[in-house]
Design an enzyme around this catalytic site. Structure first.
Site, PDB file in Angstrom:
ATOM      1  CD  GLU A   1      -2.480   2.317  -3.374  1.00 54.39           C
ATOM      2  OE1 GLU A   1      -3.416   3.250  -3.555  1.00 54.39           O
ATOM      3  OE2 GLU A   1      -1.884   2.468  -2.246  1.00 54.39           O
TER       4      GLU A   1
ATOM      5  CG  ASP B   1      -2.004   1.209   1.285  1.00 47.79           C
ATOM      6  OD1 ASP B   1      -2.777   1.432   0.541  1.00 47.79           O
ATOM      7  OD2 ASP B   1      -1.531   1.889   2.306  1.00 47.79           O
TER       8      ASP B   1
HETATM    9  C1  NOJ Z   1      -4.536   3.378  -0.063  1.00 48.87           C
HETATM   10  C2  NOJ Z   1      -5.697   2.759  -0.101  1.00 48.87           C
HETATM   11  O1  NOJ Z   1      -6.269   1.978  -1.200  1.00 48.87           O
HETATM   12  C3  NOJ Z   1      -6.722   3.556   0.466  1.00 48.87           C
HETATM   13  O2  NOJ Z   1      -7.867   2.903   0.738  1.00 48.87           O
HETATM   14  C4  NOJ Z   1      -6.043   3.915   2.036  1.00 48.87           C
HETATM   15  O3  NOJ Z   1      -7.108   5.003   2.312  1.00 48.87           O
HETATM   16  C5  NOJ Z   1      -4.798   4.775   1.599  1.00 48.87           C
HETATM   17  N1  NOJ Z   1      -3.932   3.674   0.874  1.00 48.87           N
HETATM   18  C6  NOJ Z   1      -4.280   5.056   3.130  1.00 48.87           C
HETATM   19  O4  NOJ Z   1      -3.813   4.073   3.855  1.00 48.87           O
END
Ligand code: NOJ
Ligand code: CA
Length: 841
Positions: free
Chosen positions: A247, A205
């Site tokens: 991501e 993430d």
């Molecule tokens: C990316 C995630 O997809 C999102 O849902 C989240 O709010 C942010 N990262 C922060 O953790």
């Protein structure tokens, strides 16, 4: 069962993204859980997906739906126990479904033990430095704010620590400090905990934000990549069949940097493609898609893109320009409530006005663009959203299983549900649910099953190369995906009105396209551009097998019977160059033949005459005019064919012709470095092939090149020297002073020849010993030879050839070669079989 010996499994799966809490509630507490999810694995297996990505399920205050982790090595008790999780992993693997979970390492919840410890710890200690602290909130001022709707700064004051802490997202999510080596050790140990549990892939993430440095945007920094490489090294060393998914919501080249040299992440989401798919259908123009794919860099062989249409977040518009964002907002988010941060918080079906044709079209792109497709739970049945719920909760509502209470998601009191299900008349669970769709053969759910099955069968869709075709109609997106022998042609109508398109499929002439979803054969690809018509938002996927039967109803239209002319060839094909035969050939036979050829571009030009002229047998005067074709008429002669047409032919048609006997492959290879050739493309230019051809002439050793390089450069070139040594003079190259022999090209023809000859002879006389090699340049063509005569003949021929090529190039075309056999075929007595066929007998 899954195959642990297949480290590249992620390249060929269909991923389903789901939230444990939203899928199925097994114990009636209103919250989905692992036991419930396990019960529904049959549904997922039946749908055909082969990997499951779960959103965070760890202990958390759930202020960012679990992305605010309070404990890394646990399960949120609402979702079940570690035992439930282990059983779930086993059941997934039993069904051949891989499991991808979240490794959220950029930040934790402020409830995490590490943060509680850090705020109490002394400044400067390692415990304190698990997070990023500052006395001022002015540091790293160039870093943007991501959650623009809720946060004003990336710093928040902590009264316990008496310092500001850094956070890229919510203020309750302090960022971890990757400058602290102990932190990285901890992260790796957390990762190993879950991999030891059997998890197959980890989504990293918010990965671009790991490290921050003053004076930068604090995104994509080298130090961040260093940290990822260390994480990857651990995977490679101990878990070679596991996968890291980045991501990184960035521009294509920045996203691609997370693949590293195949030593960072195995997968990255293709963030820039996603909004451009929506843009393309809004504008009814393929450009946004073709453009972004052209900007997409090549990726290492052990890597793969992850493609998606929607996910659990807002449809992010961070990676488009300001103008594009405004356009997309005004098109897809008319109600301001639909907007969130720099995006649109809506699901796929409502975004597309619940238009089944558009939903299918976008899914067809999802499953056929290069990469692994990800389906967001509920989108397979066309679930809706609820823009009145806060944050991104509107797209995270309970899965709709049936028309029963709570949409069959939970038997609890409706008030207890973690979020209310969708209940409106269009998208509500009474109208949209799995049970009903499973029973309706024409439902979206059943259509999705079919397309997933097709996608799994065709490796070209996951692994193949991508090549766009650019038909004149820009509302149509057409592309080829190729993997070994598997070729899939995808054609999509991005417009609301029906469209026709003509595709240049000449490369596949004779093949029968077979539509993949229905397996129907289409008429074979012929000489004309392939005509397709597509209904509003329609799409086709075709395979182009080498052998497939044309549809039974297809009738080959007999070509109109030509007026057959009988040419008598008493003295081989040469009889065709004189007298009555030549006359018939140039006025009747050749014009008709040329007009029908695929390589002849000016289809609507009427050819009045065409003429054969032999070059090389004393005749060096054949000239190229605006309407000349070059014909390679025999092994040792060149002939030009003049026609009142335009010279243009396709290069790939030329090669097989030239590949005949007289032209050995080796000669083409050698011409590759002796000529102006794009060595990388490994494609010889027409000139190179011509030179290679000259190389095969008896008594002449010819090294050709075109203008940009001089003789000296040629001789200095390593390749040329190697060539000369190998082919001509193994032990020694003696070169007579090039400069002094060189006669500048002024006047083409004999005068030049005489001048060159005189200069060469004079030079040779002045030498103390006879040269082993004579080298001449004429019009950029270079010849090496043992006698002045042979060299001169070659350079003159080269000069002629240069003119011919220049003439053709000036027309934007390339000369066309024919072989003697072809000339005979064109002019010979009509084949009886053909005559009968043409007459329909
Ligand atoms: C990316 C995630 O997809 C999102 O849902 C989240 O709010 C942010 N990262 C922060 O953790
Ligand atoms: Ca539950």
């Amino acid at each position: 069962m899954i195959d642990r010996n297949n480290p590249l499994w992620f390249k060929n799966v269909v991923i389903y993204e789901a939230h444990v809490k939203a899928f199925f509630d097994s114990n009636k507490d209103g919250i989905g859980d692992f036991a419930g999810l396990t019960e529904k694995l049959d549904y997922l297996q039946d749908l055909g997906i082969t990997a499951l990505w779960l959103l965070p399920f760890y202990p958390s205050p759930l202020k960012d739906d679990g992305y605010d982790i309070a404990r890394y090595r646990g399960i949120n008790p609402d979702f079940g126990t570690m035992r439930d999780f282990r059983r779930f992993v086993r059941k997934c693997h039993d069904r051949g479904i891989r499991l991808i979970t979240e490794l959220v390492i950029n930040h934790t919840s402020d409830q995490h033990r590490w943060f509680q410890r850090a705020r109490e710890a002394k400044p400067g200690t390692s415990a304190r430095n698990f997070y990023v602290w500052s006395d001022s909130d002015k540091k790293f001022a160039d870093a943007r704010i991501i959650f623009t709707d809720t946060e004003k700064s990336n710093w928040t004051w902590d009264p316990v620590a008496k310092a500001y802490y850094w956070h890229r997202f919510y203020s309750h999510q302090p960022d971890l400090n990757f400058d602290n080596p102990r932190l990285l050790q901890e992260v790796i140990s957390v990762m190993r905990f879950w991999l030891d549990m059997g998890v197959d892939g980890l989504r990293l993430d918010a990965i671009p934000y790991l490290v921050e440095r003053e004076g930068t945007s604090c995104e994509n920094l080298t130090e961040t990549h260093d940290a990822i490489r260390k994480i990857r090294a651990e995977i490679d060393a101990r878990y070679p069949d596991r996968m890291l998914l980045a991501e990184a919501n960035q521009w294509p080249e920045d996203v691609a940097s997370y693949f590293g040299n195949g030593d960072e992440c195995h997968m990255c989401y293709h963030f820039p493609l996603m909004p451009r798919i929506y843009m393309a259908i809004a504008q009814e123009d393929r450009y946004p898609i073709t453009d972004i794919m052209r900007q997409t860099p090549e990726i290492p062989a052990n890597c793969q893109w992850a493609i998606f249409l929607r996910n659990h977040d807002e449809l992010t518009l961070e990676m488009v320009t300001g103008r594009e964002r405004d356009y997309l907002w005004s098109f897809y988010a008319t109600d301001p409530r639909m907007r969130l941060n720099l995006g649109i918080r809506r699901r796929l079906a409502p975004l597309l006005g619940n238009d089944r044709r558009k939903i299918e079209l976008l899914n067809s792109l999802l499953f056929s663009m290069p990469g692994t497709p990800i389906i967001y739970y509920g989108d397979e049945i066309g679930m809706g959203d609820n823009v009145y719920l806060g944050d991104r909760n509107g797209v995270r509502t309970p899965m709709q299983w049936s028309a029963d209470r709570n949409g069959g998601f939970s038997a609890s009191d409706p008030e207890r549900l973690y979020l209310p299900p969708i209940m409106d008349t269009i998208y509500g669970f009474e109208a949209v649910n799995v049970e009903a769709q499973a029973r309706s053969p024409s439902s979206l759910l059943n259509w999705m099953k079919r397309i997933i099955a097709v996608c799994r069968d065709h490796r070209a869709l996951g692994l193949g190369t991508l090549r766009f075709l650019y038909p004149g109609n820009r509302k149509v997106l057409a592309y080829l995906r190729e993997h070994e022998k598997d070729i899939v042609l995808c054609v999509a109508n991005l417009a609301r009105a029906a469209q026709a398109v003509e595709l240049d499929l000449s490369r596949f002439k004779g093949r029968v396209p077979v539509e993949l979803l229905g397996r129907s054969a289409f008429p074979p690809i012929g000489d004309l551009p392939y005509l397709l018509t597509l209904p509003s938002y329609g799409f086709y996927w075709f395979i182009l097998p080498e052998e497939a039967e044309a549809p039974h109803w297809h009738e080959t239209v007999p070509e109109p019977l030509p007026e057959f002319v009988t040419l008598v060839m008493r003295d081989s094909w040469r009889s065709l160059t004189t007298g009555r035969e030549a006359q018939e050939l140039s006025t009747n036979v050749l014009p008709a033949f040329i007009g029908q050829q695929r390589w002849f571009a000016a289809k609507d030009t009427r050819i009045a005459r065409a003429k054969l002229a032999i070059l090389g047998e004393g005749n060096t005067s054949a000239r190229v005019s605006a309407d000349t074709f070059l014909v390679k008429a025999s092994g040792s002669n060149l002939a030009t064919l003049s026609a009142a047409g335009v010279t243009e032919c396709r290069f790939d048609r030329l090669l097989p012709l030239l590949g005949e006997k007289s032209l050995a492959d080796a000669a083409i290879d050698e011409a590759l470095f002796a000529s102006r050739v794009d060595a990388k493309a490994k494609k010889p230019s027409v000139e190179a092939i011509f030179h290679a051809y000259l190389l095969t002439l008896p008594g002449v050793n010819f090294v050709g090149h075109t203008h940009p390089i001089t003789v000296n450069q040629l001789l200095c070139s390593k390749h040329a020297r190697k060539f000369a040594q190998r082919r001509l003079f193994p032990d020694e190259i003696v070169c007579c002073g090039v400069e002094s022999v060189f006669v500048p090209y002024t006047d083409p023809g004999l005068k030049l020849g005489q001048a060159m000859r005189r200069a060469t002879m004079a030079y040779i006389r002045r030498l103390s010993r006879a040269p082993r090699v004579i080298l001449l340049e004429n019009h950029g063509f270079i010849a090496l030879g043992a006698t002045p005569e042979s060299v001169l003949a070659a350079t003159l021929m080269g000069a002629k050839a240069a003119e011919i090529f220049a003439g053709a190039a000036a027309l934007g075309g390339q000369p066309r070669f024919l072989t003697p056999a072809q000339v005979v075929r064109i002019a010979g007595r009509p084949d009886e079989h053909y005559r009968q066929k043409a007459l329909g007998l």
